[in-house]
Design an enzyme around this catalytic site. Sequence first.
Site, PDB file in Angstrom:
ATOM      1  CE1 TYR A  84      39.255  46.153  35.886  1.00 45.00           C
ATOM      2  CE2 TYR A  84      40.381  47.338  36.839  1.00 45.00           C
ATOM      3  CZ  TYR A  84      39.768  46.229  37.223  1.00 45.00           C
ATOM      4  OH  TYR A  84      38.730  45.864  38.591  1.00 45.00           O
ATOM      5  N   GLY A 137      30.953  35.010  40.349  1.00 46.99           N
ATOM      6  CA  GLY A 137      31.959  34.488  40.777  1.00 46.99           C
ATOM      7  C   GLY A 137      32.832  34.466  41.850  1.00 46.99           C
ATOM      8  N   GLY A 197      39.067  34.164  45.209  1.00 48.05           N
ATOM      9  CA  GLY A 197      39.173  34.871  45.245  1.00 48.05           C
ATOM     10  C   GLY A 197      38.240  36.255  45.800  1.00 48.05           C
TER      11      GLY A 197
END
Length: 291
Positions: A175, A20, A24
């Site tokens: 989550y 990822g 960010g």
Amino acid sequence: MARMSLAKPDLSDSTAFITGTTRGIGKAIALALAEQGCSIVSTGKTSETDDYGEQNDLEGTIEQTAREAEALGVEALPIQLDVRDEGNVESAVESAIDHFGEVDIVINNASAIQPAKIEDLPPNRFDLLNEVNARGTYLVCHYVADHLKEIDGDAWLLTNAPPIKTDRAPGSGPYTWSKLGMTFMTLSLAGELSNFDVGCNAFWPVTAIDTRATRYFGMGTEDDWRTPAIVADTVLEILGRDPAEFTGNAVYDEELLRDAGVTDFSEYNLTEGDPAPMSAQMTDPEFSRPE
């Protein structure tokens, strides 16, 4: 300033496989490691080339992060990766090892996010959270474990996930459950690799971090956010320690950096003032800053 208080580790002989990295926190970590001389394996779903070989004009790609890392003087390898796909994870790990010969730092950062009440979250989104977060972390850990054990020297496996301090998180249960799965995988691996110099730890921000997801889901306001740099500095602080001694931990960024001597966190804040510890409260209602 806060970042100047930290002693940065020399990573010139290291290679990091990071999931990822397109934007960010993942991108910030990749570039922070590259600044310390670490070669980077930049992975994520967003590539400049689509499944048909056509060019995508997208903001935030694995190739863009790789180029920015290379501009810092290190070698970088972009690999398109969907952490839900077992074959894709296995081949990505093999490709990274074949290319660099050795990968001694692995960072599980890729995550799906959707904070929502149980009654509001569709079942298919619950499945996605667990497939990307818990299962994706498991797959990466599964396919890198043997390689990390064979490294002659220090090795690390780090995961962007919260400490396990509560069994509920009102308003974000599904989550949080998926993120705690990431922590379980990491801390369990710490025990499994305890006879090898592999430091397995989880790290988690006290505040919400300014990312596209934070803005999309409206997680507070800019007054409560910090930049991804604080998470990147947390990772660097961990990598500067002895993995044989510092393993099996789940730490908050602010607590770890305070322990390292940081007293001024204003550089990380988007606005003036002390941000509310929103992310910590999601998983640890008793979290409080030192007076």
